[in-house]
Each structure stands twice: as structure tokens, then as C-alpha cells.
Write a protein that holds these residues in place. Sequence first.
Motif, PDB file in Angstrom:
ATOM      1  N   ARG A  68       0.922  -1.417  -0.287  1.00 35.12           N
ATOM      2  CA  ARG A  68      -0.358  -0.031   0.373  1.00 35.12           C
ATOM      3  C   ARG A  68       1.082   1.255   0.322  1.00 35.12           C
ATOM      4  NH1 ARG A  68      -5.452   0.759   1.600  1.00 35.12           N
ATOM      5  NH2 ARG A  68      -5.074  -1.820   2.975  1.00 35.12           N
ATOM      6  N   LYS A  72       0.796   4.106  -3.006  1.00 29.29           N
ATOM      7  CA  LYS A  72       0.977   5.565  -2.625  1.00 29.29           C
ATOM      8  C   LYS A  72       2.069   6.617  -2.827  1.00 29.29           C
ATOM      9  CE  LYS A  72      -2.193   6.815  -0.439  1.00 29.29           C
ATOM     10  NZ  LYS A  72      -2.936   7.232   0.864  1.00 29.29           N
ATOM     11  N   VAL A  80      -5.280   3.279  -2.412  1.00 27.97           N
ATOM     12  CA  VAL A  80      -5.578   2.176  -2.381  1.00 27.97           C
ATOM     13  C   VAL A  80      -6.733   0.837  -2.021  1.00 27.97           C
ATOM     14  CG1 VAL A  80      -3.769  -0.136  -2.404  1.00 27.97           C
ATOM     15  CG2 VAL A  80      -2.740   2.244  -2.337  1.00 27.97           C
ATOM     16  N   PHE A  82      -8.347  -2.689  -1.072  1.00 33.06           N
ATOM     17  CA  PHE A  82      -7.155  -3.854  -2.128  1.00 33.06           C
ATOM     18  C   PHE A  82      -8.937  -5.103  -1.866  1.00 33.06           C
ATOM     19  CE2 PHE A  82      -3.576  -2.731  -0.393  1.00 33.06           C
ATOM     20  CZ  PHE A  82      -2.570  -3.280  -0.415  1.00 33.06           C
TER      21      PHE A  82
END
Length: 301
Positions: A68, A72, A80, A82
Amino acid sequence: MQERQTPRAIALGYFDGVHLGHRALMDRAVQRAREIGGTSAVCTFDVHPDSVVLGRQVPLITANAYRREEIKKLGGVDEVIFLHFDARMQQMDWRGFIHKLLIGEFHAGWIVSGRNNRFGHKGQGTAEGMAEECRKAGIGYDCIDDVKVDGVVVSSTYIRQLISQGDMEGAARFLGHPYTVTGVVEHGRKVGTSVLKVPTVNLRLPSEMALPPYGVYAARVLVDGESYLAATNIGVKPTFVDGGAPTIEPHLLDFSGDLYGKMIHVELHKFLRPERQFASVEALKAAIAENVRQTREFFEA
């Protein structure tokens, strides 16, 4: 009256390693988010789909714990997302993936994907199908063509091959940044400090990562906003056989201090030599001194 949701410009993909192809997707998502007055996002999976579909682990370029942050940091997106990839996700109809999930749940106002992106049950979703469904839903869609370096398509698969060959400079050209191992410094056996008089820090290699060849690398270590050169060993230290798991041990140059418990990033820039067993501690110390010289020389050049 239902509150209007802020639209998202969503880039699709697994984003392992965040290479130059991934950057092209995210750059477009950031651009489209500005245009629609929304937020930019990456939509990815928590595990590699092939590990579920094919039943085998895919070696990753980025450790799970750092994905993550890396997406970013390198992509500049706002968030982000998931998704959990399991048998249910594998069986999802590709149109349902677009309309129920991306548009219905995550309020996609624009979607960005690669030319060869496949999604939904049996990979039946394609860029062409995505374009048509987005048109029907009245949202934007961009299909990003393959990014190439010297005529070779940038892909995580190809970058893994370069890493497995120890070609760290080649991997960096396709990634757009050095191959990096991230982890928390642990207590080792103190061989570096007590026996070799060469202090090192000890990291466990994340089991899910693509492993470069065992050996010594010219590296750079990032910690607490500072950067240090480091002659870095990856492997099992055969001169001091103990049957332990492979580790990565950077010897930071021009540094003194305690890094235990800190998160560090080890950028591997160049493979210097294979790991091997030395006949004596003195021979190993001489080799380390040469690797330190090579590391300084590499970065000076």
C-alpha cells in the motif's frame, strides 16, 4: 435525499513492484480524477490471483506489508483499495465486477486499465468489454497501451526474471526505481560485530518475495529519512554454517548507531559477487573490505 458520492478514477491491476507500466496507469487515473472532481485510486487484490487460480505462490517484487505504501508513494494516488481474491472473486461475472463492484460499491466515475488486463470468471473481461460497459454506464474509460523499454514490454514477470539473474540495474530500468527489500531490523547472531568487526543489520527476507541470487550487492539503505551506502549480503552465510533461514544483512558505511526495531528499505543496485564459503575469517574480512571498496566506487561513478 441520498447524498451524492464523490466519484473515483480507478486504475486496475495487481501493481506488484509498481513498475513503469503501473505508473502510466496511475498517472492517467490521477489526471482523470482532477478532471471529474473526484479522487484517484488503485483497485488491486490482497493476494496474487495466480496463487488462487493456479494453486502456486507467485514470487512478489514488493513485500505484502509494504504494498500500500509503495503504490501510494510511487503512483501519487489518493487511496489503494484491496479486494480479497478468493474462489468467490474468481467466479465473479466480469460485468458484475464492473457494475456491482467498481461502479456500485466504489463509485467509479472513470476506469483505467492496461491493454492486456483480464478480469472476471475465466478472465472473460477484456479491455474492449470494459470500454463498452463503461460507455453503457455513462462513465469514462482509458485503455493504456504497453510501456516498453528498448522494445521490451515492461511486466512484473520480466522484471522477476531480471531479479532472479541478479541483473539489478536492468530491473531498475524497467521498474523506474531500484529493487527494494523492506523490513524491520531484527537481532542476528552478532557475527558481524563480534567476529568480523564489521557491524551489520539483520533483516528476515519476506517469504513471498522474488529472491535475487545469494551474494553481495552494492546497496543503499533508507531509514528515518536518511540514506546510507551499504555492502549487503543476501544468503545463509556459509562460512558460519548454522542451517538458518536466508537473511539480508546490510553493512552500512559511515554509520554508527542502533537500528533494532526500525523499518528500513534496502535498495539493491548492483550484484558484486556470489555468496561463497571462505577458508578463514581473515579471507572473509578481506573480501568484505573489497566489497566495501566496490560499493563506494559504484556509487561514486
